[in-house]
Enzyme design. Structure first.
Site, short mmCIF file in Angstrom:
data_model
loop_
_atom_site.label_atom_id
_atom_site.label_comp_id
_atom_site.label_asym_id
_atom_site.label_seq_id
_atom_site.Cartn_x
_atom_site.Cartn_y
_atom_site.Cartn_z
N GLY A 67 0.80 -1.22 0.00
CA GLY A 67 0.00 0.00 0.00
C GLY A 67 0.82 1.26 0.00
CG ASP B 273 10.73 -3.92 13.57
OD1 ASP B 273 11.96 -4.14 13.70
OD2 ASP B 273 10.21 -3.62 12.48
#
Length: 308
Positions: A27, A136
């Protein structure tokens, strides 16, 4: 559905797309305006039809965590719109760039780094208390809500694609994240406390902001893992000479090999609040960042991201 159809759909829901500010495999992120507010917003448009079931589960999990996590140092999601094919995640627009963008301009001082650390630990304390590990944390996933010439600098955590809810005290095998930020337990594929992996990653970030290069690095995942598990970062000379002993000790505590030796987010916040860095740093000049390994790392063509 093409761009025109996307714009028409969003217009019906009170949004106007301006221009793209980022893109990925599934996207695009757009800068947009809303009929309901004067400040711009960002809309992440995700093509769900291109995702496998596991990937769709990850994005749904990310949206659930972000929509339920309201904190001044976590990017805010305003709403989520859907069609059969696309998901539209409407979130706050962060105009200041990420930590890498800022770091390219000049070396960070202890005071600047400590200010960033306080904001990160505030966000992590909130997440960890609610059983959420980010998993992360890295320079690219810390973004400024403010421009460099504005007064108080505000950073926010973004990209919760690997974030997950865990039972406090439970250890797991973590096979996601970015190797340069992985803890010794992750490197060894050992059961780990996911909240302490986040703490280690913040230690990597703070060390890098001060020194100008990662404390552990290599050209393969195995090489990085060896450095992480077998070597110790240096806290002498260079930019560390201009840092207070208390600040160096705090960063070193985040990078202790054993999880039990690292502070949690709340404890790290208290340590930073007790540090009186400002008096010391008033006499320290700003650095023009010198060329280092860190510069070349982000130009390399290889990708060391672990898969979940």
């Amino acid at each position: 559905m093409d761009t025109i159809e996307m714009k028409l759909f969003l217009k019906k829901n009170g949004y106007s797309l301006n221009h793209t500010i980022g893109s990925g495999a599934y996207g695009t992120v757009w800068r947009a305006t809303s009929n309901q507010q004067t400040s711009p917003c960002a809309i992440k448009i995700v093509d769900m039809s291109r995702m496998c079931a596991k990937e769709r589960k990850l994005i749904e999990n990310e949206v659930e965590i972000l929509t339920s996590s309201r904190h001044p140092h976590i990017v805010r999601v305003y709403e989520v719109l859907r069609t059969k094919r696309f998901m539209y995640i409407v979130m706050e627009y962060l105009k200041g760039g990420d930590l890498i963008d800022r770091f390219e301009a000049k070396q960070m001082t202890e005071l600047e780094t400590a200010n960033i650390a306080l904001q990160l630990f505030s966000a992590l304390d909130f997440l960890h208390r609610h059983g959420i590990a980010h998993r992360d944390l890295k320079l690219e996933n810390i973004v400024y809500a403010t421009l460099p010439n504005e007064g108080t600098q505000v950073v926010k955590l973004v990209d919760f694609g690997f974030a997950h809810r865990f039972t406090l005290g439970k250890k797991v095998i973590q096979n996601c994240g970015t190797p340069y930020y992985m803890s010794p337990q992750v490197a060894n594929c050992e059961p780990c406390n996911p909240f302490q992996v986040d703490i280690w990653s913040v230690g990597i970030i703070l060390y890098t902001l001060i020194v100008g290069q990662f404390p552990f690095y290599g050209f393969t995942r195995r090489g990085v893992a060896h450095m992480v598990t077998k070597t110790h970062p240096k806290f002498s000379g260079g930019q560390w000479a201009d840092c207070t002993p208390q600040f160096k000790d705090m960063v070193a505590s985040l990078l202790r090999k054993a999880e039990e030796g690292r502070p949690n987010a709340s404890e790290a916040m208290k340590i930073l609040q007790e540090l009186n860095c400002e008096t010391h740093l008033q006499q320290v000049p700003e650095y023009t960042r010198k060329h280092s390994f860190f510069d070349n790392f982000f130009k390399r063509p290889f990708d060391l991201i672990l898969s979940q």
